[in-house]
Design an enzyme around this catalytic site. Structure first.
Site, mmCIF file in Angstrom:
data_model
loop_
_atom_site.group_PDB
_atom_site.id
_atom_site.type_symbol
_atom_site.label_atom_id
_atom_site.label_comp_id
_atom_site.label_asym_id
_atom_site.label_seq_id
_atom_site.Cartn_x
_atom_site.Cartn_y
_atom_site.Cartn_z
ATOM 1 N N HIS A 62 -23.180 -34.084 18.764
ATOM 2 C CA HIS A 62 -22.135 -33.763 19.642
ATOM 3 C C HIS A 62 -21.653 -34.981 20.287
ATOM 4 O O HIS A 62 -20.313 -35.020 20.747
ATOM 5 C CB HIS A 62 -22.447 -32.855 20.777
ATOM 6 C CG HIS A 62 -23.119 -33.295 21.732
ATOM 7 N ND1 HIS A 62 -24.593 -33.440 21.941
ATOM 8 C CD2 HIS A 62 -22.808 -33.888 23.146
ATOM 9 C CE1 HIS A 62 -24.939 -33.759 22.925
ATOM 10 N NE2 HIS A 62 -23.991 -34.520 23.737
ATOM 11 N N GLY A 103 -23.801 -38.415 29.062
ATOM 12 C CA GLY A 103 -23.771 -40.145 28.520
ATOM 13 C C GLY A 103 -25.121 -40.227 28.316
ATOM 14 O O GLY A 103 -25.129 -41.361 27.346
ATOM 15 N N ASN A 104 -26.158 -39.456 28.706
ATOM 16 C CA ASN A 104 -27.570 -40.092 28.310
ATOM 17 C C ASN A 104 -27.730 -39.588 27.024
ATOM 18 O O ASN A 104 -28.778 -39.682 26.303
ATOM 19 C CB ASN A 104 -28.561 -39.346 29.100
ATOM 20 C CG ASN A 104 -28.694 -40.236 30.264
ATOM 21 O OD1 ASN A 104 -28.997 -39.804 31.489
ATOM 22 N ND2 ASN A 104 -29.119 -41.559 30.083
ATOM 23 N N SER A 105 -26.747 -38.475 26.358
ATOM 24 C CA SER A 105 -27.196 -37.924 25.080
ATOM 25 C C SER A 105 -27.320 -39.005 24.054
ATOM 26 O O SER A 105 -26.676 -39.666 23.787
ATOM 27 C CB SER A 105 -26.038 -36.981 24.696
ATOM 28 O OG SER A 105 -26.095 -35.952 25.588
ATOM 29 N N ASP A 135 -28.205 -30.795 16.027
ATOM 30 C CA ASP A 135 -27.709 -31.912 17.324
ATOM 31 C C ASP A 135 -27.961 -33.377 17.110
ATOM 32 O O ASP A 135 -28.057 -34.031 17.899
ATOM 33 C CB ASP A 135 -27.729 -31.417 18.770
ATOM 34 C CG ASP A 135 -26.599 -32.199 19.540
ATOM 35 O OD1 ASP A 135 -26.950 -32.321 20.918
ATOM 36 O OD2 ASP A 135 -25.640 -32.666 19.083
#
Lengths: 658, 342
Positions: free
Chosen positions: B95, B196-198, B125
């Protein structure tokens, strides 16, 4: 003794200082460039100082052979073994295909030759050093005393300028090479919007709190003076603004009209208009913080930005960021549909002539898009979902039947029907000519079937211009492409949309259905595919057959002593509207209909601009409790025998309920 | 004799001085600040220090086709990633990069490179991108069997703003085998994960990556519940990416419904009820019927859809499995041959 001791200490100190300096220096240089050191015959190679085990390099004649993967993966390349002895190396924008044992290779699909063929040694691919230096941007040097070959990669592809991401303008000027203009732009500005054909550009400068728009339209033959006078008389043409000052400058190298006003957000606007090169240029500077446009113009910096605008583009001028999106003379439009579920479907793309704009998209019918210059010249694309379609040929037959049944030959002439290729699919192509008043239009309509969806691509242009523009039209049609993704969700969205239209049908199937208006005492018999819509109450109801543009509107007014005194055009809304708009009835007749007195007004409406050519019949029926106005209209094009018969039979079915 | 000893002493001092200067400059180039952290596990700064160069920031401009694309914004989105191979392969969330028109990777040293999307799998994901830069430090993966609830973990990434690149947050593993909104199980921890840590790593104190953080499943107004994709799912997906360029899931063609208890997360023995059988599917060909209840796949019990998906990691299109079913009160076993999914 003491002197030796002192000398020794000083040597040690110097040595320590030197050592610290070189260590520090070493730490700094570690990351700036990649250096690979290879010694012929050594079982390790040094990559930025680190010893990595690798297949031994060797010399074949004068050429040093090095291990391919160890060296190129250190660069950051992708080395993939393919079928046979083929290997692909991809690094930045170079894609190279080599074959072990062959000198011939492909570099970005172009044939090249290596000085010597790559070989396998103990399962490792060994390549001539020349491969790395000639094709991947490295340089090499040889140190004879240490017998070391150094491979240096100075530029590792790190980005210097991220303005392509942030949209920030890194150059001093912006311009458009196709639409021919250029101007200075304040430092720190970003491009926030560019229309698909780059005719409209919005530049914003957040820190200076201003926006700069350059908007282009095709010149319709006006002179700057005329345009200026028009806008002066009607400043409402500019966003409901309050015009504070205007002037015409004919002294400048290019004449321009200048307008100063505050827009409806009370922001000062400094606006100039140029007409040149066949285009109208609107340059609009808006300040978010200033509301007095005189102050905006008085600011010498902003004035200089406005003064820097030139309706010309020079390729030789340094430092212009070209905002043109025109490639090979066409602008690419990508169509997407916003569905209610928040998804976006990308359905098709088409490149059009640069002067063409989107005329209609996504508002009423999200599956229909029209791009062109006006209602007289455009290309429209509609996505349809017809479950019964087997193949495009049979659909084409269905369409041919529809045209034959519904269009009057006097106004509609089929020129040709053939099977062609469009977007890589089999397409049914119709060519026909339509007469609207004194104008004739040439149409080319294509139908293609893809993933259970039918695409109807229609091209319309004035008949006399068709021959000269045919080449351009074919050029545009060649660029039409379909996107294939997530069709099942699009299909279900389309079904929901079709269902919403179905709800207003007069009858469930296509057979004639009786509609009764009990409140106002009348009834009508219409085919089920007609749609019904009403206003606040049932005193005014309308029926339409959208496929042929036919409409029937029935109004009912109660018979009271007051209304008895009124004239027909005072009583009935539609009759009043027709007469108020200046239309004069072509004929007025009276006759008896099912025992009631009827006064029939026939109007002829001809509007070349709107392309409306239609006969409107309004029959006023004097009933017992109510009087009725029955309006029937069908555009000239659709006045085929069967349609006129249908309209007649619907009228004849009108019954005043007892 | 004295002179010799003097020389030895002096050369020893010299060596010591040299060592000191080397370590001093090495310390100067290190990115951690050991001094300010007091009273914490001293190995955390080590872990973060070692991992730092393997965690990247990823930023890009949204594609016009993205549902989040706005005509009025800057359309910039960002996340984090983890170096997988030294020649530039980076793992991140699907994503994060799925909707990016151009992908830019920013390394911990601040240099940025254009990346290409190599493979993507929205179901798990996960995505694999590549920059053309060598000599990167790849991460080491840990083992799911070694992950213990309660162990300290660190999440590294780029939360909320690109200026906060390579931020580290600490927590413990709060749970493993968690079923949330996705198709597979997650590791639950309380290491703060924000937008943002994704795509960034969840790391144990050995410096091994045990999960890839995914913000998608964080609840609003909920504290301390962060979810990461466990390393076994990551390795399953990466294995497929390398072999096939995408994840090839076995297709059955049956739509499952979970038992009510399972939907509440209560322990149950219920199994999965088939509510629909797709035309021409392997399920139809094997003779499965609507209302059949699937209890096990090759004797491995399944009570939730996630159980089934996790078990499917062991199968490929073309493989055969024996399903234990319950039909009209009777138990039976049916062999199915999985096919390729679209």
């Amino acid at each position: 003794m003491k002197t030796v001791y002192r000398r020794l200490t000083s040597y040690v100190l110097c040595f320590v200082l030197l050592a610290t300096c070189s260590v520090a220096a070493f730490a700094e240089n570690k990351d700036s460039m990649l250096e690979i050191k290879i010694v012929e015959g050594s079982s390790t190679i040094s990559i930025s100082g680190e010893a990595i085990p690798a297949e031994k390099s060797f010399k074949n004649g004068n050429m040093l052979f090095i291990p391919l993967r160890a060296v190129l993966e250190a660069f950051g390349a992708e080395v993939s073994r393919m079928d046979g002895n083929k290997i692909n190396i991809t690094y930045r924008d170079v894609s190279m295909d080599i074959t072990v044992g062959e000198k011939q290779c492909l570099v970005n699909q172009a044939e090249k030759e290596l000085v010597q063929a790559p070989v396998f040694v103990n399962g490792t691919t060994m390549v001539p050093l020349q491969l790395v230096t000639d094709f991947f941007g490295a340089r090499s040097s040889y140190n004879a005393s240490t017998k070391t070959t150094s491979i240096l990669l100075e530029d590792d592809g790190a980005l210097n300028d991220l303005s392509f991401l942030t949209g920030s303008i890194s150059k001093e000027k912006i311009g458009n090479s196709y639409f021919k203009w250029s101007m200075n732009v304040p430092k720190g500005s970003t491009i926030n919007q560019t229309s698909f054909n780059s005719k409209y550009v919005l530049v914003e400068n957040e820190q200076r709190q201003i926006s700069l728009e350059v908007s282009i339209h095709v010149d319709s033959g006006k002179k700057i003076k005329d345009y200026y006078n028009e806008l002066e008389e009607n400043p409402q043409g500019m966003l409901n603004a309050e015009l504070l000052d205007s002037s015409l400058n004919t002294e400048a190298s290019s004449s321009y009209g200048e307008f100063l006003y505050a827009n409806l957000y009370d922001e000062a606007v400094f606006h100039r208009v140029y007409i040149e090169n066949g285009y109208i240029y609107n340059i609009i500077l808006t300040s978010y913080t200033e509301s007095n446009p005189q102050k905006l113009k008085g600011n010498s910096y902003f004035k200089s930005i406005m003064d820097s605008f030139k309706p010309a583009y020079s390729y030789a001028a340094p430092d212009i960021q070209d905002l043109s999106k025109i490639k090979f003379g066409l602008a690419k439009y990508e169509n997407y549909i916003n569905s209610d579920t928040g998804k976006k479907y990308f359905t098709w793309e088409l490149s059009v002539l640069p002067e063409w704009d989107v005329l209609y998209t996504n508002t009423e019918n999200p599956y229909y898009t029209e791009i062109g210059t006006s209602k007289k010249e455009y290309l429209s694309i509609e996505i349809l979902n017809d479950k019964n379609v087997q193949d495009i040929e049979s659909y084409g037959n269905k369409i041919a039947d529809f045209y034959k049944t519904n269009f009057n030959e006097k106004y509609f002439e089929i020129l040709d029907r053939k099977t062609v290729q469009l977007a890589g699919l089999k397409a049914c192509e119709f060519s026909f000519r339509v007469t609207v008043g004194t104008n004739k239009y040439r149409y080319k309509e294509f139908f293609i079937l893809s993933d259970s969806l039918i695409y109807d691509i229609t091209l319309k242009t004035p008949d006399e211009k068709y021959e000269e523009k045919e080449v351009n039209f074919n050029k545009m049609l060649d660029t039409f492409k379909l996107y294939k993704k997530d069709v099942s969700n699009l299909l279900s969205d389309m079904e929901k949309y079709a269902f919403s239209l179905e709800k207003t049908r007069v009858g469930k199937n296509d057979e004639s259905a009786v509609f009764e208006n009990k409140t106002y005492g009348w009834s009508l018999k219409l085919p089920g595919y007609w749609n019904k819509s009403g206003g606040q109450d049932d005193s005014l109801l309308s029926f339409s057959n959208k496929k042929v543009g036919a409409a029937i509107l029935v109004e009912a007014v109660e018979n009271t002593p007051q209304t008895a005194k009124l004239e027909d055009n005072e009583k009935f809304f539609y009759l009043r509207s027709m007469i108020d708009s200046g239309a004069k009835p072509v004929s007025v007749e009276t006759f008896k209909f099912k025992g009631f007195n009827v006064k029939s007004y026939v109007f002829r409406l001809e509007n070349a601009e709107e392309e409306t050519f239609v006969n409107i019949t309004i029959n006023i029926i004097q009933g017992k409790k109510y009087s009725y106005s029955y309006l029937g209209a069908i555009p000239d094009l659709c006045t085929s025998e069967s349609n006129l018969k249908e309209m007649k039979s619907i009228w004849e079915s009108f019954t005043v309920l007892p | 004799m004295g002179r010799k000893r003097l020389y030895i002493a002096l050369s020893l001092i010299l060596v010591l001085i040299l060592c000191f200067s080397v370590t001093a400059s090495a310390a100067a180039t290190a990115t951690t600040n050991t001094d300010s952290i007091k009273g914490t596990d001293p190995s955390i700064p080590d872990v973060v220090g070692k991992m730092s160069s393997s965690v990247v920031g990823i930023i890009g401009k949204l594609k016009q086709s993205s549902p989040n694309y706005s005509n009025y914004g800057d359309n910039l989105v960002f996340g984090s990633g983890v170096v997988y191979k030294s020649n530039g392969y980076i793992i991140t969330n699907a994503h994060v990069v799925g909707d990016m028109e151009t992908i830019v990777v920013v390394l911990s040293d601040g240099k940025s490179y254009i990346a290409r999307l190599k493979a993507i799998d929205e179901t798990s994901d996960l995505a694999l991108i590549k920059i053309d830069k060598g000599r990167l430090k790849p991460v080491k993966f840990g083992n799911m069997t070694d992950v213990a609830v309660g162990e300290t973990v660190v999440a590294i990434g780029t939360p909320l703003s690109f200026s906060l690149r390579n931020s580290a947050t600490k927590g413990i593993v709060s749970g493993i085998n968690r079923s949330v909104d996705g198709e597979y199980r997650f590791i639950q921890s309380d290491a703060a994960i924000n937008g943002g840590n994704s795509g960034g790593p969840l790391v144990n104190l050995k410096g091994e990556v045990i999960g890839i953080n995914t913000v998608k499943y964080v609840g609003f107004g909920v504290e301390g519940l962060s979810f990461s994709i466990p390393v076994d799912t990551v390795q399953y997906v990466l294995g497929h990416f390398e072999k096939f360029g995408k994840v090839r899931r076995p297709y059955l063609g049956a739509v499952f419904m979970e038992g009510v208890a399972a939907r509440y997360g209560l322990p149950s023995n219920e199994g999965l009820t088939i509510t629909e059988i797709k035309k021409d599917s392997p399920a139809e060909k094997a003779g499965l019927l609507v209302d059949d209840v699937v209890l096990a796949v090759n004797d491995i019990k399944v009570t939730t859809k996630i159980d089934y998906n996790e078990e499917m990691k062991n199968y490929l299109p073309g493989s055969v499995a024996e399903l234990t079913l319950e039909r009209n009160g009777n138990s039976l076993k049916v062999k199915v041959t999985y096919e390729e999914s679209e």
